[in-house]
Motif scaffolding. Structure first.
Motif, PDB file in Angstrom:
ATOM      1  N   ARG A 147     -15.380  -8.078   3.072  1.00 31.24           N
ATOM      2  CA  ARG A 147     -16.645  -8.379   2.809  1.00 31.24           C
ATOM      3  C   ARG A 147     -17.084  -9.624   2.767  1.00 31.24           C
ATOM      4  N   PRO A 148     -18.379  -9.813   3.527  1.00 30.99           N
ATOM      5  CA  PRO A 148     -18.833 -11.217   3.736  1.00 30.99           C
ATOM      6  C   PRO A 148     -19.134 -11.762   2.332  1.00 30.99           C
ATOM      7  N   ASN A 149     -18.649 -12.873   2.213  1.00 32.72           N
ATOM      8  CA  ASN A 149     -18.808 -14.001   0.941  1.00 32.72           C
ATOM      9  C   ASN A 149     -18.112 -13.102  -0.357  1.00 32.72           C
ATOM     10  N   LYS A 150     -17.423 -12.006  -0.016  1.00 33.22           N
ATOM     11  CA  LYS A 150     -16.829 -11.448  -1.241  1.00 33.22           C
ATOM     12  C   LYS A 150     -15.317 -11.645  -1.082  1.00 33.22           C
ATOM     13  N   GLY A 151     -14.845 -11.903   0.020  1.00 35.30           N
ATOM     14  CA  GLY A 151     -13.241 -11.647   0.428  1.00 35.30           C
ATOM     15  C   GLY A 151     -12.880 -10.172   0.637  1.00 35.30           C
ATOM     16  N   ALA A 152     -11.586 -10.129   0.843  1.00 32.52           N
ATOM     17  CA  ALA A 152     -11.021  -8.854   1.165  1.00 32.52           C
ATOM     18  C   ALA A 152     -10.460  -8.100   0.084  1.00 32.52           C
ATOM     19  N   VAL A 153     -10.407  -6.616   0.354  1.00 31.34           N
ATOM     20  CA  VAL A 153      -9.851  -5.597  -0.581  1.00 31.34           C
ATOM     21  C   VAL A 153      -9.319  -4.447   0.346  1.00 31.34           C
ATOM     22  N   ILE A 154      -8.294  -3.849  -0.448  1.00 34.13           N
ATOM     23  CA  ILE A 154      -7.466  -2.881   0.130  1.00 34.13           C
ATOM     24  C   ILE A 154      -8.668  -1.730   0.112  1.00 34.13           C
ATOM     25  N   ALA A 155      -8.608  -1.027   1.634  1.00 33.77           N
ATOM     26  CA  ALA A 155      -9.937  -0.087   1.695  1.00 33.77           C
ATOM     27  C   ALA A 155      -9.653   1.149   0.909  1.00 33.77           C
ATOM     28  N   GLN A 156     -10.803   1.666   0.611  1.00 32.69           N
ATOM     29  CA  GLN A 156     -11.055   2.982  -0.024  1.00 32.69           C
ATOM     30  C   GLN A 156     -11.628   4.365   0.666  1.00 32.69           C
ATOM     31  N   VAL A 184       0.809  -1.161   0.019  1.00 36.95           N
ATOM     32  CA  VAL A 184      -0.123  -0.074  -0.024  1.00 36.95           C
ATOM     33  C   VAL A 184       0.792   1.291   0.131  1.00 36.95           C
ATOM     34  N   LEU A 185       1.948   1.336   0.766  1.00 38.50           N
ATOM     35  CA  LEU A 185       2.758   2.636   0.993  1.00 38.50           C
ATOM     36  C   LEU A 185       3.362   2.600  -0.473  1.00 38.50           C
ATOM     37  N   SER A 186       3.938   1.805  -1.093  1.00 43.72           N
ATOM     38  CA  SER A 186       4.599   1.979  -2.206  1.00 43.72           C
ATOM     39  C   SER A 186       3.777   2.115  -3.445  1.00 43.72           C
ATOM     40  N   ARG A 187       2.573   2.233  -3.165  1.00 49.27           N
ATOM     41  CA  ARG A 187       1.424   2.456  -4.315  1.00 49.27           C
ATOM     42  C   ARG A 187       1.379   1.161  -5.278  1.00 49.27           C
ATOM     43  N   LYS A 188       1.750  -0.101  -4.993  1.00 47.38           N
ATOM     44  CA  LYS A 188       1.647  -1.228  -5.662  1.00 47.38           C
ATOM     45  C   LYS A 188       0.257  -1.790  -5.488  1.00 47.38           C
ATOM     46  N   LEU A 189      -0.397  -1.728  -4.184  1.00 42.96           N
ATOM     47  CA  LEU A 189      -1.533  -2.028  -3.992  1.00 42.96           C
ATOM     48  C   LEU A 189      -2.546  -0.953  -3.832  1.00 42.96           C
ATOM     49  N   THR A 190      -3.428  -0.597  -4.726  1.00 53.27           N
ATOM     50  CA  THR A 190      -4.213   0.704  -4.671  1.00 53.27           C
ATOM     51  C   THR A 190      -5.634   0.220  -3.918  1.00 53.27           C
ATOM     52  N   PRO A 191      -6.161   1.340  -3.457  1.00 48.88           N
ATOM     53  CA  PRO A 191      -7.541   1.101  -2.921  1.00 48.88           C
ATOM     54  C   PRO A 191      -8.390   0.329  -3.770  1.00 48.88           C
ATOM     55  N   GLY A 192      -9.152  -0.706  -3.252  1.00 42.94           N
ATOM     56  CA  GLY A 192     -10.130  -1.711  -3.965  1.00 42.94           C
ATOM     57  C   GLY A 192      -9.310  -2.757  -4.561  1.00 42.94           C
ATOM     58  N   THR A 193      -8.122  -2.820  -4.389  1.00 44.80           N
ATOM     59  CA  THR A 193      -7.483  -4.147  -4.943  1.00 44.80           C
ATOM     60  C   THR A 193      -7.947  -5.343  -3.940  1.00 44.80           C
TER      61      THR A 193
END
Length: 228
Positions: free
Chosen positions: A63-72, A20-29
């Motif tokens: 997210r229930p039944n949808k898995g995890a994502v990077i926060a937005q 996240v800090l290096s901007r490789k994982l962007t919000p919503g990933t």
């Protein structure tokens, strides 16, 4: 929990956080559990512990039944987080100015030296981690565990916002701002330390590109329709 599992748990947390800090994982990933298990060679229980800790720190949304994502984070959340952090850090830096010892100041000077080196070798993940650690070390010197706990959570959430939405090229400015805060702590100038900390956090907030955040542009704007 076995030591090896705890180590893997921390490694997954650190990898995602630094992504996240290096901007490789962007919000919503998306962060699919099966893929994380394969990448790190661990079971789902270990991956879930890491994701739960990231969710607790505001870095990930589960997210229930949808898995995890990077926060937005939204503009409203960003404003509230910085507003809270400003109040907490002003109180902490005031206490630190009263309680820090010469040895504490020397340790923080070394921290700034490491920060400076990371900045000049363009190591963004290391610099971002050191910059956050600078604030947390000041908090520890204040001697108030409750305020320190609050700041730890706020710094984690700010790190996501800054890593994803801060405009590039401001590391030298932020480093100079840290130096000014430390100079005030060394002089036991609580008022000066609070003023510099306030200016530092407000400057950081103004560099956040809120136009790229969820909800910052309404449907009318996106469709090119004038709501008036």
């Amino acid at each position: 929990m076995k030591p090896r599992e705890a180590s893997a748990d921390a490694r997954i947390y650190r990898s995602i956080f630094e992504g996240v800090l290096s901007r490789k994982l962007t919000p919503g990933t998306k962060l699919p559990e099966p893929e994380l298990c394969a990448l790190f060679g661990v079971g789902r229980a270990v991956v879930r512990r890491a994701l739960e800790k990231l969710a607790y720190d505001g870095i990930v949304v589960l997210r229930p039944n949808k898995g995890a994502v990077i926060a937005q984070p939204t503009r409203e959340e960003t404003r509230a987080i910085f507003e809270a952090r400003l109040g907490v850090e002003r109180a902490l830096v005031e206490l630190a100015a009263q309680r820090a010892t010469p040895a504490d100041i020397a340790t923080l000077r070394e921290q700034l030296h490491e920060e400076h080196e990371a900045m000049h070798r363009f190591d963004q993940p290391s610099w971002a981690r050191l910059a956050s650690t600078f604030h947390l070390r000041i908090a520890a010197l204040a001697g108030n565990a409750i305020l320190e706990h609050y700041l730890t959570e706020l710094v984690s959430r700010c790190s996501l916002i800054v890593g994803a939405y801060e405009s590039a090229g401001h590391a030298p400015c932020e480093h100079d701002e840290h130096t000014a805060i430390l100079d005030c702590l060394e002089a036991r100038d609580a008022e000066g330390a609070m003023a510099h900390m306030s200016a530092h956090l407000r400057a950081l907030e103004t560099r956040i590109e809120t136009s790229r955040m969820p909800g910052a542009k309404g449907l009318a704007h996106l469709l090119g329709i004038d709501p008036a």
